[in-house]
Write a protein that holds these residues in place. Structure first.
Motif, PDB file in Angstrom:
ATOM      1  N   VAL A 189      69.265  11.625  37.969  1.00 16.38           N
ATOM      2  CA  VAL A 189      70.957  11.501  37.946  1.00 16.38           C
ATOM      3  C   VAL A 189      71.012  11.450  39.055  1.00 16.38           C
ATOM      4  CG1 VAL A 189      72.462  13.114  37.684  1.00 16.38           C
ATOM      5  CG2 VAL A 189      71.132  13.261  36.084  1.00 16.38           C
ATOM      6  N   LYS A 234      73.440  18.250  30.677  1.00 16.47           N
ATOM      7  CA  LYS A 234      73.609  17.497  29.861  1.00 16.47           C
ATOM      8  C   LYS A 234      72.842  16.063  28.881  1.00 16.47           C
ATOM      9  CE  LYS A 234      77.979  19.598  30.004  1.00 16.47           C
ATOM     10  NZ  LYS A 234      79.064  19.577  30.432  1.00 16.47           N
ATOM     11  N   LEU A 235      72.094  16.343  29.322  1.00 15.99           N
ATOM     12  CA  LEU A 235      71.925  14.586  29.467  1.00 15.99           C
ATOM     13  C   LEU A 235      70.508  14.450  29.403  1.00 15.99           C
ATOM     14  CD1 LEU A 235      74.112  12.977  29.318  1.00 15.99           C
ATOM     15  CD2 LEU A 235      73.866  11.854  31.657  1.00 15.99           C
ATOM     16  N   ILE A 254      75.168  17.544  35.247  1.00 17.00           N
ATOM     17  CA  ILE A 254      74.812  16.963  34.404  1.00 17.00           C
ATOM     18  C   ILE A 254      73.538  16.182  33.978  1.00 17.00           C
ATOM     19  CG2 ILE A 254      74.910  13.981  35.407  1.00 17.00           C
ATOM     20  CD1 ILE A 254      76.866  13.951  36.869  1.00 17.00           C
ATOM     21  N   THR A 271      69.998   4.260  31.291  1.00 17.31           N
ATOM     22  CA  THR A 271      70.259   5.557  31.363  1.00 17.31           C
ATOM     23  C   THR A 271      71.408   5.860  32.779  1.00 17.31           C
ATOM     24  OG1 THR A 271      67.948   6.027  31.542  1.00 17.31           O
ATOM     25  CG2 THR A 271      69.007   7.354  33.236  1.00 17.31           C
ATOM     26  N   LEU A 274      79.440   9.941  32.633  1.00 16.16           N
ATOM     27  CA  LEU A 274      79.687  12.030  32.089  1.00 16.16           C
ATOM     28  C   LEU A 274      80.344  11.956  33.637  1.00 16.16           C
ATOM     29  CD1 LEU A 274      79.466  14.142  30.259  1.00 16.16           C
ATOM     30  CD2 LEU A 274      77.137  14.691  31.808  1.00 16.16           C
ATOM     31  N   LYS A 287      74.559   5.562  31.120  1.00 15.66           N
ATOM     32  CA  LYS A 287      75.052   7.010  30.207  1.00 15.66           C
ATOM     33  C   LYS A 287      75.081   8.812  31.549  1.00 15.66           C
ATOM     34  CE  LYS A 287      71.571   9.210  28.425  1.00 15.66           C
ATOM     35  NZ  LYS A 287      70.051   9.418  27.419  1.00 15.66           N
ATOM     36  N   VAL A 288      74.856   8.229  32.607  1.00 15.86           N
ATOM     37  CA  VAL A 288      74.707   9.290  33.795  1.00 15.86           C
ATOM     38  C   VAL A 288      76.217   8.839  34.246  1.00 15.86           C
ATOM     39  CG1 VAL A 288      74.012   9.844  35.949  1.00 15.86           C
ATOM     40  CG2 VAL A 288      72.282   9.429  34.509  1.00 15.86           C
TER      41      VAL A 288
END
Lengths: 332, 332
Positions: free
Chosen positions: B21, B13-14, B10, B35, B42, B38-39
């Motif tokens: 994360v 990718k981010l 993760i 954030t 995903l 987003k995390v």
DNA sequence: CTGAAAGCGCTTACAG
DNA sequence: CTGAAAGCGCTTACAG
């Protein structure tokens, strides 16, 4: 919380490296006999045991099997679990119990949990509503063997251990045919259950093929209480000694016996009864009830041995069928 | 074996760090809402779930409870396990099942296994032979709460959840006293069992104190078959309607009912019967058997709630007693 | 608000 | 025959 002994502690006390201690403990050929002896003695003394979480993090071997069943209040599953537990002990595995409550959603969650826990393998009796078996197959490809038992999916290519429902139904039907019976009342479980879908047609087929004159009435009961009601209704036009009750499960048997006792009838003089069962409930009555055995215990042994083969690397899928035997009581 | 998604994946990718994360996933206040979003998205997408072994290695929290029982072929323990399993699901715990086979050596091994697995807590019904309870107390001091249930040690300072044996025996005795009965046949279990040691004297005391003229005969049966034999013997000089059988457990009840059926006697007309039971077996007969309830299910709820308090830090020991209730059937 | 780093306790290729 | 080192996947003080 007292700290558990670790490799590090042993290494320090013995002025060795952690690697050497680790190897000594697993009897690695590289290590000298003397070192091994020293290490093992100290390990014994301080009761060292490897931290399974650390081991798993490295090796991905949890030494845990999951057993997933629709219900825990079921004698058959108890014997199965008991049987698996027995073998698991011997091989150093633990057994984690999950109940799906016959709900495919919960079942899916449990599966997810098993994956995250990286269990070593799964024994599962699926719910009667389970449609998708992809999630199960996915686990298999991820290296977690899945052994279906009892309630198994129709899909061909998976490991299945089941009782021979057709055989059990046949045995029961043949036993009934030995008597000179005109009327048979068959109580079956939920129509959705795979076992019902095998037991009902087979039972009817064997019975009616041999003697088309038999008056066979079949019903579906989803609980003991329902089975009791239905039996009472069937007994309303009861004629002595002209009547046999067949119960496809312990649950239906419990209901049927309640009705028979309520009517004050005696087996086998007044009425005959025969069931498919694991054997616990039939043995509570006198005379004991005649039944075609479906043994959770035997199924457990078969399932466990199949599991160990999968763990050892056997990749092909296999369906194992446990034959049924007729256990004679005096109820027919 | 497909790799499971990890924090690292993760993070890559981010283009974030693993720490961020990790924090985002646990809703840490330091992390920005953006954030986090987003995390989480995903993580959802790739079905991320933390590796429990890695988590445990850091946090020492296994999220597993062990349940240890002498035997798995026991209705009472099944309801207990079933009850615990239900609650455990809700709190995200798994249940590991162990059977001691009533052997203190195996019990000790299981305890060791639990320690090595760093289970979060242990529910245990000890064997009738268990003498040493230090190993149990040691676990407690190591931060693994031990909740004794049903079969508990005499030692004061530990967490115990038990049925009120004295109360159950009293209820049964009082119910018998309501009838005009001359002769009572009491079937009890193994003399070594703690429950026998409470139920027998209390039952006798209540019965005989109220009516010293009652002819009370008591026996100890270690199996259903033995209970059946003993009941048959007692019935050899049977006089109609002058006789009540008391069974202190499901096991003895099963044997007694077998004998009663064998003799062709009807309850309650010919003979009365009453038991202490979880309720499954009494409900198989008609009329249903009157019993003082000892509910594994209720005990499970009490034990689980006590466990959660221990986990939360409650350090004092507590004995919780579940009162019994009388469930009236028609057998007396 | 984010990241680099240490460390939980083990295993195992690599080097000597 | 033995050891140093990397890494399994995470959490969390510490630093910025």
């Amino acid at each position: 919380m007292r700290q558990n002994p670790t490799l590090k502690k042993i290494a320090e006390k013995l002025s060795l490296s952690i690697s050497t201690v680790s190897r000594a403990l697993k009897d690695h050929p590289d290590i000298s006999a003397e070192t091994k002896k020293k290490v093992n003695e100290l390990a014994e003394l301080i009761e060292y045991d490897p931290n399974p979480y650390a081991v798993n993090l490295r090796t991905h071997n949890s030494k845990e099997f999951a057993v997933v069943v629709p219900s825990l209040s079921n004698f058959f599953y108890h014997s199965f679990i008991s049987s698996i537990e027995e073998d698991a002990r011997i091989y150093g595995y633990s057994i984690i119990i999950y109940r799906s409550s016959n709900d495919p959603k919960i079942e899916l969650e449990i599966l997810k949990n098993c994956r995250h826990k990286r269990v070593s393998g799964i024994f599962i009796a699926i719910t009667s509503e389970t449609k998708e078996i992809e999630p199960f197959l996915k686990l298999d490809t991820q290296g977690i063997p899945v052994i279906f038992f009892d309630k198994v999916p129709a899909y061909e290519s998976c490991n299945k251990i089941c009782v021979n429902d057709a055989h059990a139904a046949t045995l029961a039907a043949l036993e009934i045919l030995k008597k000179d019976v005109k009327r048979v009342f068959g109580i079956f479980g939920d129509k959705n259950m795979s076992i019902t879908q095998v037991r009902l047609p087979k039972f009817s087929e064997v019975l009616l093929n041999a003697n088309p004159d038999i008056n066979l009435e079949t019903v579906h009961a989803t609980s003991s209480d329902e089975a009791e009601c239905m039996t009472l209704k069937a007994l309303s036009n009861y004629k002595k000694n002209d009547f046999v009750v067949f119960c496809m499960s312990d649950e239906t048997l419990a209901g049927a016996m309640k009705a028979i006792q309520r009517k004050g009838l005696k087996t086998p003089e007044d009425i005959g009864i025969i069931a498919i069962s694991d054997g616990m409930i039939p043995k509570l009555f006198y005379p004991e009830i005649t039944y075609a055995e479906t043994s959770g215990f035997k199924l457990g042994k078969l399932a466990f041995s199949r599991m160990m083969k999968c763990i050892a690397g056997s990749s092909f899928a296999q369906t194992i069928i446990d034959q049924s035997i007729l256990v004679k009581g005096g109820s027919l």
